[in-house]
Every structure is written in C-alpha cells, then in structure tokens.
Enzyme design. Structure first.
Site, PDB file in Angstrom:
ATOM      1  N   ASN A 163      -7.600 -11.501   8.127  1.00  8.82           N
ATOM      2  CA  ASN A 163      -8.851 -11.349   7.358  1.00  8.82           C
ATOM      3  C   ASN A 163      -9.570 -12.675   7.160  1.00  8.82           C
ATOM      4  OD1 ASN A 163      -6.541  -9.500   5.773  1.00  8.82           O
ATOM      5  ND2 ASN A 163      -8.366  -8.396   6.432  1.00  8.82           N
ATOM      6  N   HIS A 217      -2.193  -6.947   0.356  1.00  3.90           N
ATOM      7  CA  HIS A 217      -2.911  -8.057  -0.284  1.00  3.90           C
ATOM      8  C   HIS A 217      -2.526  -8.252  -1.749  1.00  3.90           C
ATOM      9  CE1 HIS A 217      -6.460  -8.206   2.835  1.00  3.90           C
ATOM     10  NE2 HIS A 217      -5.272  -8.187   3.390  1.00  3.90           N
ATOM     11  N   ASN A 250      -3.864  -4.831  11.481  1.00  5.80           N
ATOM     12  CA  ASN A 250      -4.874  -3.868  11.926  1.00  5.80           C
ATOM     13  C   ASN A 250      -6.262  -4.476  12.123  1.00  5.80           C
ATOM     14  OD1 ASN A 250      -4.446  -4.010   9.009  1.00  5.80           O
ATOM     15  ND2 ASN A 250      -6.119  -2.560   8.812  1.00  5.80           N
ATOM     16  N   HIS A 251      -6.542  -5.607  11.472  1.00  2.00           N
ATOM     17  CA  HIS A 251      -7.884  -6.198  11.595  1.00  2.00           C
ATOM     18  C   HIS A 251      -7.979  -7.271  12.684  1.00  2.00           C
ATOM     19  CE1 HIS A 251      -9.694  -4.104   8.290  1.00  2.00           C
ATOM     20  NE2 HIS A 251      -8.723  -4.457   7.472  1.00  2.00           N
TER      21      HIS A 251
END
Ligand SMILES: [Fe+2]
Ligand SMILES: [Fe+2]
Length: 273
Positions: A40, A180, A67-68
């Site tokens: 992220n 997170h 996933n990002h």
C-alpha cells in the site's frame, strides 16, 4: 541474528516515516535483516519502482506484498527485474514476479523469505498450505536456509493461526499482514516459530485501515458509489515485530513488538535487553 518485520506501509505518511527512521532502527538495534510489506506504499494502493528503491535504500532487505501488489500497473513490469520485491507465491502460474527468494543477511546468513496469501474472505488462489510446504521443502531450515520468514497476507485470524500450527518448528517467523491492525498475540510457538496474527500497518491509525475515514464510513451507511478511498495523512505509527534468532537452529528465541510514533505509539522497552 536479529530480524525486523514491518507491516504494510500505507501511503505517504507510512512510507516517509519508515524511510526516515529505518536506518536508525537498524543501527541502534543491530538488525541483521529487515522485511517490509509494501503493498500500500503508493497512495495506499500498490507500489512504484521508485518507492521500492527508496524502501530498499533505507535498509529493507526484502519488500513483500499482497492483494494490492499490482494496483500500480508498472509493477507488472518491474516485478520481473526486482528480485527483492515479492508477490504472493500462490498466485496463478504465469503471474509476473516471484513469491519467494533467498537473500543474504548482514551477518552472512541465508534468509529464505516467502510471501503467501490466504483464501478465506479473499480471492480464490492455490492452497497456501501446500505451496508453503513445497517452498520450505526445497530450502529447509537448518539446511539451505539459516532463517525462514513467511509473510502470510490474509484476512481471517483462524487461517493464520492454523498455518502457525502447520509451520511451527519449520520457519523462523510467520507473521500475518493485510488487516492493518496489530494483534497482541505475538509469541514464540512451542516448536520455535515466532508468530503474530497480524503485525499491523505503518500508517496513520486515526483512519479506517489506513484510509481517510469519511468514504469508508459513508459506504457503510449509504449504498451508492462515491469518492475513491484516499490514504490518511496524519502522523504514522511504525508497527512491526522484532525477532531474536538462535543462529544454531534458525528458530526464534524471543519476540518484541514495535509501535513507534503516531496515535498508537507505546512505550515498549527496547527490543533487546
Ligand atoms: Fe495492506
Ligand atoms: Fe492486503
């Protein structure tokens, strides 16, 4: 050997704070190896090659993801040439980049790092348990690998805890990422694997998982499309887990959480007595 794992860098706040403070953390604590989750790092979504270079330049040995990882399309290209960037190992065959690698620590040790992704409440992927078994069998702890670090990027605590039992004694550190938010269950498992269900993020915790809260809140209240999510820009807390490793076995002897700066900052004694 001393390892440090830092949770997902979120946006400019998380990224710049880590880049600024990591060199000091490495020197002050004589860290031999540092892994940072960077999925992220670019505006909250994905990572650019420039940011990857800055994080590695600050002293990270490996940047993991989840996933990002490909939210910034350029990562589909540079993932192939950047050996210190990992994406989940159980992504479909043919996905650019790699999910595991062997790296040399500052003390000369060979550290195997593997990034895997969970399947509960996430996308359909290959079985992470089976894929991790295969990767570890290829470079077992105490043989080809002096230490093994697994970043398990997953939503469900149950899946992470089940994997902890599956891997206990076979890896040095299994740490969860993706939620997170740090959990307080960090410990050394009976077999000698250091474990934490989620290490948290390096970002602004006065947010919704690192994003400015207005839009996520609105989406829970109204069911109409609105603004894009944006990374929260307040002071970041650096959140991580430090691990002391027995050089003879590659297993963990102690763990200590790190919560530095921002709203979550805690006065935790230095990692090492
Ligand atoms: Fe993340
Ligand atoms: Fe994620």
């Amino acid at each position: 050997m001393r390892l440090l794992f830092l949770g997902d860098l979120v946006g400019r706040s998380g990224r710049t704070t880590v880049i600024e403070r990591l060199p000091g953390l490495i020197a002050d604590n004589r860290l031999d190896f540092v892994v940072v989750n960077g999925e992220n790092a670019a505006g909250g979504f994905g990572i650019t090659e420039e940011i990857l270079g800055q994080v590695l330049g600050a002293g990270a040995d490996v940047v993991t993801s989840g996933n990002h990882v490909f939210d910034r399309r350029e990562a589909l290209v540079f993932a192939a040439r950047q050996e210190r960037l990992l994406r989940p190992v159980n992504f479909p065959a043919g996905t650019p980049g790699r999910g595991a690698g062997m790296y040399m620590a500052r003390n000369g040790a060979n550290v195997l790092v593997i990034n895997a992704m969970g399947r509960v409440f996430m996308e359909a992927l290959d079985d992470p348990f089976a894929v991790l078994d295969k990767e570890i069998a290829a470079c077992p702890l105490g043989e080809q690998a002096d230490a093994i670090v697994v970043d398990f990027h997953a939503e469900a605590t149950s899946e992470k805890q089940a994997l902890a039992h599956h891997l206990d004694g076979r890896v040095t550190l299994l740490v969860g990422t993706h939620t997170h938010t740090p959990t307080s269950d960090y410990r050394v498992m009976p077999g000698g694997t250091a474990y934490q269900s989620d290490v948290g993020m390096c970002g602004d915790y006065h947010s919704v998982v690192g994003m400015n809260h207005e839009e996520p809140l609105r989406r829970f209240i109204e069911k109409v499309p609105g603004e894009r999510f944006s990374a929260a820009g307040g002071p970041a807390t650096i959140s991580g887990l430090a691990v002391e490793v027995d050089d003879a076995t590659g297993l963990a002897t102690a763990v200590a959480p790190l919560r530095l700066g921002g709203v979550l900052s805690q006065t935790i004694p230095p990692f090492w007595d």
